[in-house]
Motif scaffolding. Structure first.
Motif, mmCIF file in Angstrom:
data_model
loop_
_atom_site.group_PDB
_atom_site.id
_atom_site.type_symbol
_atom_site.label_atom_id
_atom_site.label_comp_id
_atom_site.label_asym_id
_atom_site.label_seq_id
_atom_site.Cartn_x
_atom_site.Cartn_y
_atom_site.Cartn_z
ATOM 1 N N LEU A 40 11.047 3.582 -2.885
ATOM 2 C CA LEU A 40 10.591 4.813 -3.517
ATOM 3 C C LEU A 40 11.642 5.364 -4.480
ATOM 4 O O LEU A 40 11.312 5.893 -5.548
ATOM 5 C CB LEU A 40 10.247 5.854 -2.451
ATOM 6 C CG LEU A 40 8.966 5.559 -1.649
ATOM 7 C CD1 LEU A 40 8.846 6.504 -0.458
ATOM 8 C CD2 LEU A 40 7.729 5.682 -2.546
ATOM 9 N N ARG A 41 12.923 5.234 -4.112
ATOM 10 C CA ARG A 41 13.979 5.639 -5.040
ATOM 11 C C ARG A 41 13.932 4.787 -6.303
ATOM 12 O O ARG A 41 14.073 5.292 -7.425
ATOM 13 C CB ARG A 41 15.342 5.521 -4.368
ATOM 14 C CG ARG A 41 15.626 6.608 -3.349
ATOM 15 C CD ARG A 41 17.081 6.548 -2.892
ATOM 16 N NE ARG A 41 17.338 7.503 -1.837
ATOM 17 C CZ ARG A 41 17.555 8.804 -2.032
ATOM 18 N NH1 ARG A 41 17.546 9.283 -3.266
ATOM 19 N NH2 ARG A 41 17.776 9.596 -1.004
ATOM 20 N N ASP A 42 13.738 3.488 -6.107
ATOM 21 C CA ASP A 42 13.641 2.594 -7.259
ATOM 22 C C ASP A 42 12.449 2.951 -8.141
ATOM 23 O O ASP A 42 12.484 2.725 -9.359
ATOM 24 C CB ASP A 42 13.510 1.139 -6.793
ATOM 25 C CG ASP A 42 14.788 0.606 -6.154
ATOM 26 O OD1 ASP A 42 15.850 1.251 -6.331
ATOM 27 O OD2 ASP A 42 14.715 -0.440 -5.468
ATOM 28 N N ALA A 43 11.403 3.523 -7.505
ATOM 29 C CA ALA A 43 10.208 3.909 -8.265
ATOM 30 C C ALA A 43 10.381 5.242 -8.982
ATOM 31 O O ALA A 43 9.480 5.670 -9.718
ATOM 32 C CB ALA A 43 8.999 3.982 -7.328
ATOM 33 N N PHE B 138 0.822 -1.205 0.000
ATOM 34 C CA PHE B 138 0.000 0.000 0.000
ATOM 35 C C PHE B 138 0.859 1.259 0.000
ATOM 36 O O PHE B 138 0.575 2.227 -0.701
ATOM 37 C CB PHE B 138 -0.908 0.010 1.240
ATOM 38 C CG PHE B 138 -1.859 -1.148 1.313
ATOM 39 C CD1 PHE B 138 -2.966 -1.204 0.486
ATOM 40 C CD2 PHE B 138 -1.652 -2.172 2.218
ATOM 41 C CE1 PHE B 138 -3.859 -2.266 0.553
ATOM 42 C CE2 PHE B 138 -2.533 -3.240 2.297
ATOM 43 C CZ PHE B 138 -3.631 -3.294 1.461
ATOM 44 N N ASP B 139 1.916 1.254 0.825
ATOM 45 C CA ASP B 139 2.677 2.478 1.076
ATOM 46 C C ASP B 139 3.376 3.022 -0.164
ATOM 47 O O ASP B 139 3.312 4.228 -0.444
ATOM 48 C CB ASP B 139 3.754 2.228 2.141
ATOM 49 C CG ASP B 139 3.174 1.964 3.508
ATOM 50 O OD1 ASP B 139 1.940 1.968 3.626
ATOM 51 O OD2 ASP B 139 3.959 1.757 4.446
ATOM 52 N N VAL B 140 4.078 2.148 -0.882
ATOM 53 C CA VAL B 140 4.933 2.636 -1.966
ATOM 54 C C VAL B 140 4.122 3.284 -3.078
ATOM 55 O O VAL B 140 4.402 4.437 -3.459
ATOM 56 C CB VAL B 140 5.844 1.510 -2.487
ATOM 57 C CG1 VAL B 140 6.600 1.974 -3.721
ATOM 58 C CG2 VAL B 140 6.811 1.078 -1.386
ATOM 59 N N PRO B 141 3.113 2.632 -3.646
ATOM 60 C CA PRO B 141 2.343 3.327 -4.689
ATOM 61 C C PRO B 141 1.620 4.566 -4.169
ATOM 62 O O PRO B 141 1.467 5.553 -4.902
ATOM 63 C CB PRO B 141 1.349 2.268 -5.181
ATOM 64 C CG PRO B 141 1.323 1.217 -4.130
ATOM 65 C CD PRO B 141 2.645 1.234 -3.471
ATOM 66 N N LEU B 142 1.190 4.536 -2.892
ATOM 67 C CA LEU B 142 0.529 5.701 -2.317
ATOM 68 C C LEU B 142 1.499 6.873 -2.185
ATOM 69 O O LEU B 142 1.190 8.009 -2.568
ATOM 70 C CB LEU B 142 -0.050 5.335 -0.950
ATOM 71 C CG LEU B 142 -0.581 6.486 -0.093
ATOM 72 C CD1 LEU B 142 -1.694 7.228 -0.810
ATOM 73 C CD2 LEU B 142 -1.057 5.965 1.259
#
Length: 393
Positions: free
Chosen positions: A311-314, A279-283
């Protein structure tokens, strides 16, 4: 003044004559900020407060005088080292107060009622009032709606009304009340005319992601602070009205999808309590790229390190990641959901008001920190015309 709804609206409905004292600007350690108001009617009834008690009696008398004379007045209340208990602020601050009579024949009466009705409906509205300017214009009022339409006027120049409406609209977008200085010809440059702009906007939003026990406590804290609180989680078994009776909205949806489609603004607070990477990363990919006031996420330091890597990877950069407050909350040593909610609420207030989060005991910093800097064309405190300053002595 707009914070006196519904009392003022009831008084207007009853046909009462009244006078309203509104804080225009503050200096030092004044207890209340611009927009705080006190109102008095013909019978002597009073609602509201401008100072928490320090100068209420003197302001009450000014309201009574304004009701009799029909004239607006601007007064300054200050602190004197020689006599801290004279008519002034014992806390050491300075307070400028505009007193406006609202009698049956007052043109501001209809504008005030329209503004109060708009606030009650949750519609954005702003009142711009002259607090320093050409003779006879003190208290002149322009009403500005969220769609840009206006009523009333400042009575100096049409260009001035247009400029004032633009500045009031900007204040409305930010949900800020304060003074702006303009030229009487309508230019944005300071030039001898000061307005108090009161922004009556809907309550700021707090969106809590994660239908967990900590969220229930945070919802209560958010409501206490005046937020419109939404709880969102993708799991319908947990995301129920029964579990979150204090929330304004309970939404079953994937957090990132909901956040993409819902309304946010620069006052919005986002609290991520799921501490689950699914949930956290896409949010947070969405949240950290929105112009909101606060983004915080719950989790251990280990969880935060892993989350930051993901998040950095995203594709989030260093500046975007720096906006994330994680682990969320101030270090209060709390363990229960209520104590955790208190620490989160404390960090939100500190972030919004520029506080440090340190104990006041033993420090020499101001108790009331200055408001965030205003745009370049605004001024911190209006220049008072000769003869209207009041300082304790």
């Amino acid at each position: 003044m707009l914070d006196l709804l519904p009392e003022l609206r009831d008084w207007l409905d009853d046909g009462r004559d009244l006078a309203v004292a509104t804080v225009v600007s503050v200096g030092g350690s004044a207890p209340r900020g611009p927009g705080a108001a006190l109102a008095v009617d013909r019978s002597g009834a009073v609602v509201g407060s401008v100072s928490g008690g320090c100068v209420e009696g003197a302001v009450y008398d000014l309201c009574a005088q304004a009701l009799e004379s029909g004239d607006s007045a601007l007064e300054r209340f200050g602190h004197s080292d020689e006599d801290a208990f004279a008519t002034g602020l014992t806390c050491g601050g300075v307070l400028d107060v505009l007193v406006t009579p609202v009698r049956a024949d007052s043109p501001v009466r209809a504008l005030m009622r329209t503004a109060l009705d708009a606030v009650d409906r949750g519609e954005p509205v702003a009142l711009a009032r002259v607090v320093d300017g050409p003779p006879g214009r003190l208290g002149a009022t322009l009403l500005v709606h969220g769609d840009g339409s206006t009523a009333g006027g400042l009575g100096v120049h049409d260009d001035l009304d247009r400029t004032a409406a633009a500045r009031a609209g900007a204040a409305l977008d930010a949900g800020r009340t304060g003074t702006v200085e303009l030229s009487p010809d309508g230019s944005h440059c300071p030039g001898g005319l000061t307005l108090l702009v009161e922004a009556g906007a809907p309550p700021p939003r707090m969106i809590v992601f994660g239908a967990v026990d900590f969220a229930a406590a945070l919802v209560r804290a958010g409501k206490f602070l005046g937020y419109h609180v939404t709880v969102c989680d993708a799991r319908p078994v947990f995301t129920t009205r029964a579990r979150f009776p204090d929330a304004d909205e309970v939404v079953v949806d994937w957090p990132h999808r909901y956040l993409r489609g819902t309304r946010t603004d620069p006052r919005t607070v986002l609290c991520v309590l799921t501490h689950d990477a699914r949930f956290d990363v896409p949010l947070l990919e969405v949240a950290l790229r929105l112009p909101v006031a606060f983004v915080g996420a719950m989790g251990s330091r280990r969880t935060h390190t892993d989350r930051e890597r993901r998040l950095r990877d995203a594709g989030l950069d260093t500046e975007e990641l720096a906006r994330l407050r994680s682990p969320i909350g101030l270090d209060l040593g709390g363990r229960t959901p209520e104590e955790t909610a208190l620490s989160i609420a404390a960090e939100i207030v500190a972030a919004r008001r520029g506080g440090t989060g340190r104990p006041l005991t033993g420090t020499r910093t101001p108790i009331h920190t200055p408001a965030p800097p205003r745009p370049a064309h605004s001024t911190g405190r209006p220049r008072l015309p000769e003869g209207v300053a009041r300082t304790a002595s």
